[in-house]
Design a protein around this motif. Structure first.
Motif, short mmCIF file in Angstrom:
data_model
loop_
_atom_site.label_atom_id
_atom_site.label_comp_id
_atom_site.label_asym_id
_atom_site.label_seq_id
_atom_site.Cartn_x
_atom_site.Cartn_y
_atom_site.Cartn_z
N VAL C 50 68.43 69.73 58.66
CA VAL C 50 68.06 68.96 57.46
C VAL C 50 69.14 67.99 57.07
O VAL C 50 68.85 66.99 56.40
CB VAL C 50 67.81 69.83 56.20
CG1 VAL C 50 66.37 70.09 56.03
CG2 VAL C 50 68.64 71.06 56.23
N MET C 54 66.88 62.93 60.49
CA MET C 54 65.68 63.13 61.30
C MET C 54 64.68 64.00 60.56
O MET C 54 65.04 64.94 59.87
CB MET C 54 66.05 63.79 62.62
CG MET C 54 67.01 62.99 63.46
SD MET C 54 67.34 63.76 65.04
CE MET C 54 68.53 65.01 64.62
N ARG C 55 63.41 63.67 60.70
CA ARG C 55 62.33 64.48 60.14
C ARG C 55 61.17 64.50 61.13
O ARG C 55 61.29 63.99 62.23
CB ARG C 55 61.87 63.89 58.80
CG ARG C 55 62.85 64.10 57.65
CD ARG C 55 63.11 65.56 57.34
NE ARG C 55 64.04 65.73 56.24
CZ ARG C 55 65.36 65.83 56.37
NH1 ARG C 55 65.93 65.76 57.56
NH2 ARG C 55 66.13 65.99 55.32
N ASP C 56 60.05 65.05 60.71
CA ASP C 56 58.99 65.32 61.67
C ASP C 56 58.45 64.09 62.40
O ASP C 56 57.88 64.22 63.48
CB ASP C 56 57.83 66.05 60.99
CG ASP C 56 58.14 67.52 60.85
OD1 ASP C 56 59.09 67.96 61.50
OD2 ASP C 56 57.43 68.21 60.12
N ASN C 57 58.58 62.92 61.80
CA ASN C 57 58.11 61.75 62.53
C ASN C 57 59.21 61.20 63.42
O ASN C 57 59.04 61.07 64.61
CB ASN C 57 57.59 60.70 61.57
CG ASN C 57 56.36 61.21 60.85
OD1 ASN C 57 55.35 61.46 61.50
ND2 ASN C 57 56.46 61.40 59.57
N VAL C 58 60.33 60.89 62.80
CA VAL C 58 61.47 60.42 63.59
C VAL C 58 62.27 61.65 63.99
O VAL C 58 63.21 62.04 63.33
CB VAL C 58 62.32 59.44 62.77
CG1 VAL C 58 63.41 58.84 63.64
CG2 VAL C 58 61.45 58.34 62.22
N VAL C 59 61.85 62.26 65.10
CA VAL C 59 62.51 63.51 65.49
C VAL C 59 63.78 63.24 66.28
O VAL C 59 64.59 64.14 66.47
CB VAL C 59 61.58 64.40 66.33
CG1 VAL C 59 60.47 64.93 65.48
CG2 VAL C 59 61.05 63.68 67.53
#
Ligand code: SF4
Ligand code: SF4
Lengths: 326, 310, 440
Positions: C50, C54-59
């Motif tokens: 976290v 980075m998050r679920d789209n831009v992994v």
């Protein structure tokens, strides 16, 4: 508002808990009735039909079956249910973004509130075309790119068509997430806190408990399927939007209505989303015609923040502009 | 005058206070009690009891046994949410004047308790032929008593599956069994025919009964199991007069199905990589590493040479 | 020009023997950055991913960008030194060692960045325990490890002669253990004809190997993107495109490194304008190729404008990515071409600036390949969490980028204390002459 919610929760807990305390549980078959001597009581010898490994129907004693909540081990989860091939049909004409599918899934899989395996998108293909609500589970593709790219075999496809992720094998490279064109996969960016399932009870079939640094996604509820029940989203939908079934026996059902899959697809012009990408989804859609609800009904009960997420949809843009104009 | 007024206001204030306190008590006390019960068994008689619903259904199964199904639930009047209540003991009875105890059963997590009764049991019937079933819950410290009842007529269905002139035909004969075993055929009633499927029953057609008899042509293109077996079911579902009554039979009238995971030879998602990939990779690796090893051997020779010179 | 070995040794011995105060100062600064990076990594490991943007789209974020970037630079050495060696370019002497060092150092750093991106480092060995041959990541694991070993062997081969020289140079003022180490590493090389033959023979083999593997490694890396269906990634041109981009950035880096060492160790005599111009011409050719590939990739996407390609290109040309796009794909191509192409501009400083621009713009080029694509998935991003909508670098990622750069510099500094930064044997042997092509 929040307080009320809490109250609800405690009341509900109380219902579950208090009753367990108040009543001694008595096994179903025991009876002090007058008639036991008369042998009127047949006991728990209910017979049911099940499909065997080689795909035959046989009749067995219900009591002989494995208990429903037995955990399917990691190895066993690789085998699909015999002679089955599951598919889902989603009727876009009936969806009104009630979000019950999402909630049931989250509750069943102990997901945090923001994490949605099942999602409902507000789709509008172009400015001139009509917007519609679009529920999207994992498509359980027949040519799953996510499985192809996994370097350690942590994600796999079974004979019944279901694609699962093994949290104990996944190394968290996230390659599958970029490979899936449908954004179906989600990463545990930090240690999840919502799971109450102990680690020993982990099964890829439920993907619980999730672990930091691994991937999770919609699993088509194989735990339910094993019991002959519909996936959580399908049985939770108040509109009967989600049909589920086995295409080998050519039947899908939304709980109320049972139809032949091929006829449903034929009569209602069923299609698969992004067919051109060639992943061959197991999820079919019925076009959003003959809508049962106006689209705006889906916005009812959503707060500002939730509506904000649709800001890029031309329809919502217009809606907001006209509102501001007035 | 002013004093009077003050007094009056005081008085009103007092009333107000009392009412407020009373309201508070009313509002919070049940909550407190409820919370108290949450952890411990201590139960107060003052606690507001919950009035649950008990719904009774009955099914006559294919093997002539009868199941009584009690569904025990509770609907929160505020939230309109309903909960199934589990681990509750339900007692089942039959008869109108003199009740016969059929037994007890405990509800499962769906709030269902099932009592199965043998096929040869002789139910008491009234003049019209109705059997009266009752389910009772005695009530406990938190739940009020509840009962449910249902009146049904006994029905006998016979199902025949045979090929008549090479047409697969489903024939049914349906009769009511009234008091004293009087059999009356059912007339001008529609009966649905199903085949058993994984999650539910798939309707394949409707038979209009005339003098208790009717036929239906079985569809030709229906998939069965690996041997082509299908379960054909003639059924009334929660019929107001008969409850659920069904008769089923298995026959190999379906299309044999055999599902295996057919994948194209070029698919890459399988467990094992395609041969060409393994071969290509091996050749490349062998080629490169072969050269590495050759070079390393040369270097070892170089080192050995040093010793010779020394 | 003829250089003889004892003069060269005299010239280069101080570089190895003495360490200046400023060296320590710079090193300490870099070390501080490195430690800050370690702290960032610690944060990431304890708090989870976290803490990154980075998050679920831009992994995949800057970690992957850096991975491609460093792997790309590693190509400099492999290809440049390999090709220059195989074709016996007369001027390669002074630059070949630097190119090799760039290769090996960035090859060590690159893969580390991909590790930062992996969720379960504790299970890394599963890659070897349960490999799936079909996965491009498995190809990558195999290819990178093969490349790494190949480059180490190649580098070592080119060091042997210099180790022998260092061993034989009696005046070298170094602690005993260092001398013994050189002796050991020299493998008893005495420049006897058969020894010479072994070395040059194996070097030829390894040069060829290294070139081939480097092409494979870089293509495999490109295929990690190319095999997916993401708009902007799913392109057949990606393999060669990445290869060219890699050599291009590596060459730019080489120029920068040449300039720095020339200044720091006063190598004006050895690294002349001629070298800069020669490497510069190489840069020009590569710039043209790179520009050509970039152009044809975007042109086909733009012209056809499949829905998702259009969304992506609109994003690149209308959002804040626009300036980045101009900077990386226009300046990064045009500046080297203009600077080297027009004779008047061809000075050492200008060429170095062009090299620097190349390196930086190539980093952004990779960023533009990775991030905007992930921000335009097929299904619209509709999320209540604002961080989920777009990607932005966090301090943790920043600290690790800085740490990567400082480790790159630190390793260079250490290497320059261990071996002469210019290959003495190469200078001595091949000055002014051109031998035939490959000898057997
Ligand atoms: S929808 Fe995505 S995650 Fe699901 S099977 Fe297809 S490619 Fe895999
Ligand atoms: S993130 Fe896990 S499941 Fe996905 S490709 Fe990597 S190892 Fe496989």
């Amino acid at each position: 508002m929040e307080e009320k919610d809490e109250n609800k929760g405690s009341r509900r807990n109380f219902l579950k808990l208090g009753l367990g305390v108040g009543v001694t549980s008595i096994l179903a078959a025991t009876s002090a009735s007058l008639l036991t001597s008369n042998k009127a009581f047949a006991g728990n010898s209910e017979k049911i039909k099940v499909l065997t490994q080689d795909g035959k129907l046989v009749e067995v004693n219900k009591a002989d079956l494995v208990p429903a909540d037995q955990i399917v081990s990691r190895e066993d989860s690789h085998k699909g249910l015999p002679n089955r091939k599951f598919a889902m049909v989603i009727d876009l004409g009936k969806c009104k973004n009630a979000r019950k599918c999402i909630e049931a899934c989250q509750e069943g899989h102990q997901l945090p509130k923001e994490q949605e395996w099942m999602r409902v998108f507000l789709m509008q293909d172009t400015e001139k075309t009509a917007p519609y609500w679009f529920p999207r589970p994992c498509f359980h593709c027949d040519n799953p790119l996510c499985v192809s790219v996994c370097p350690v075999g942590a994600t796999y496809k079974r004979s019944d068509g279901i694609v699962l992720v093994d949290n104990e094998r996944c190394i968290g490279c996230k390659f599958c997430m970029t490979a899936c064109p449908f954004s179906a996969r989600q990463f545990h960016w930090k240690e999840p806190t919502t799971y109450t399932v102990p680690e020993e009870k982990y099964s890829p079939e439920t993907n619980m408990p999730g672990r930091e640094g691994t991937v999770g996604k919609c699993v088509f509820c194989p735990d339910k399927l094993r019991k002959g029940e519909l996936p959580r989203c399908a049985s939770a939908c108040p509109m009967g939007v989600i049909y589920f079934g086995d295409i080998i026996e050519d039947t899908v059902t939304n709980g109320d209505e049972t139809i032949r899959f091929s006829e449903l697809i034929k009569n209602r012009a069923g299609y698969r989303q992004f067919e051109e990408l060639g992943t061959e989804p197991s999820v079919y859609y019925l076009p959003p015609v003959d809508r049962q609800f106006p689209l705006e009904r889906g916005l009812d009960g959503l707060d500002e923040q939730q509506i904000k997420k649709y800001d890029n949809v031309p329809y919502i843009k217009n809606l907001k502009e006209t509102k501001d104009g007035i | 005058m002013i004093r009077m007024k003050k007094k009056k206001t005081n008085h009103i204030l007092n009333i107000f206070k009392t009412v407020f306190i009373a309201l508070m008590i009313l509002l919070f006390v049940p909550e407190i009690f409820i919370h108290a019960q949450d952890g411990a068994d201590s139960v107060s008689a003052k606690a507001e009891k919950i009035s649950p619903n008990l719904k009774l259904l009955t099914t006559k199964n294919s093997d002539e046994t009868r199941s009584l199904i009690a569904v025990f639930s509770y609907k929160d009047s505020e939230t309109k949410q309903s909960f199934d209540i589990k681990d509750v003991t339900i007692t089942f009875f039959v008869g109108t004047d003199s009740l016969i105890n059929l037994g007890t059963a405990t509800t499962d997590e769906k709030g269902k308790a099932i009592c199965s009764i043998k096929s040869n049991f002789d139910f008491p019937k009234n003049e019209e032929g109705f059997i009266h079933f009752t389910a009772e819950f005695k009530g406990n410290d938190v739940l009020e008593d509840a009962s449910g009842e249902v009146d049904v007529k006994d029905l006998s269905i016979s199902l025949t599956l045979e090929e008549i002139d090479s047409v697969r035909t489903v024939s049914v004969k349906v009769e009511q069994i009234l008091a004293n075993n009087v059999r009356v055929p059912l007339n001008e009633v529609d009966m649905q025919i199903f085949v058993g499927r994984m999650f539910s029953h798939l309707p394949i057609g409707t038979i209009s009964l005339a003098e208790g008899i009717g036929t239906l042509e079985f569809p030709v293109n229906l998939p069965g199991d690996t041997a082509g077996n299908v379960i054909v079911i003639a059924k009334f579902e929660e019929h107001e007069e008969f409850g659920t009554v069904l008769k089923s039979d298995t026959i190999a009238w379906g299309i044999k199905t055999m599902h295996f995971n057919a994948y194209s030879p070029r698919s890459l998602w399988t467990q094992v990589a395609p041969v060409w990939m393994i071969v290509t990779l091996s050749i490349m690796l062998l080629g490169v590493w072969g050269h590495y090893i050759y070079v390393i051997i040369q270097l070892i020779l170089l080192k050995k040479g040093e010793k010779k010179i020394a | 020009m003829e250089y003889d070995s004892s003069k060269l040794m005299r010239e280069f011995a101080p570089q190895i023997e003495k360490t200046s105060k400023s060296w320590y100062l710079v090193f300490a600064t870099l070390l501080a950055f490195f430690l800050f990076g370690i702290f960032g990594l610690y944060t990431q490991i304890t708090k989870g991913h976290v803490v990154t943007g980075m998050r679920d789209n831009v992994v995949w974020g800057v970690y992957i960008v850096n991975f491609i970037f460093f792997m790309g630079m590693s190509y400099a050495g492999a290809l440049i030194s390999g090709i220059l060696y195989l074709f016996k370019s007369s001027w390669r002497g002074p630059v070949i060692r630097m190119a090799e060092l760039i290769t090996i150092i960035s090859l060590f750093i690159g893969p580390v960045f991909i590790l930062f991106c992996i969720g379960r480092l504790d299970r890394l060995y599963y890659l070897i325990l349960f490999p799936r041959i079909q996965s491009p990541i498995t190809w990558d694991v195999i290819a990178i490890s093969t490349d790494l070993i190949g480059c180490i062997i190649f580098l070592y081969l080119s060091f042997i002669e210099d180790f022998a020289k260092l061993r034989d140079y009696k005046e070298l003022q170094l602690p005993k253990w260092r001398k013994r180490l050189y002796k050991y590493l020299a493998l008893g090389y005495q420049e006897t004809p058969w020894q010479y033959k072994i070395i040059s023979h194996t070097k030829n083999i390894m040069a060829a190997m290294v070139i081939a593997i480097a092409i494979i490694v870089y293509s495999v890396l490109a295929w990690i993107f190319g095999v997916t269906l993401q708009p902007g990634w799913h392109s057949t041109i990606f393999g060669p495109y990445f290869v060219i981009a890699a050599v291009y950035s590596g060459t730019g880096m080489l120029i920068v490194v040449m300039w720095i060492f020339r200044k720091v160790y006063k190598l004006e005599e050895y690294i002349t304008e001629k070298h800069f111009v020669n490497v510069g011409v190489l840069l020009l050719i590569l710039a043209a190729f790179f520009g050509y590939f970039t152009f044809s990739d975007y042109l086909t996407k733009w012209y056809g404008s499949i829905k998702m390609d259009k969304v992506l290109i609109d994003k690149l040309f209308t959002s804040e990515y626009y300036y980045m796009f101009i900077a990386s794909n226009y300046l990064g191509v045009l500046v080297p071409i203009i600077v080297v192409g027009i004779k008047k501009f061809r000075t050492i400083t200008n060429i170095t600036i062009a090299g620097l621009i190349t390196v930086v713009s190539l980093w952004f080029n990779r960023y533009l390949i990775v991030v905007p694509t992930l921000e335009t998935p097929y299904f619209p991003i509709q999320d209540v969490r604002s961080e989920w909508l777009s990607y932005s670098v966090t301090w943790v990622e920043m600290s690790l980028i800085l740490a990567g750069i400082s480790v790159f510099c630190m390793l260079f500094m250490l290497a320059s204390k261990f071996v002469p930064i210019i290959s003495i044997s190469e200078m001595e042997k091949h000055t002014g002459e051109t031998r035939g092509l490959m000898r057997d």
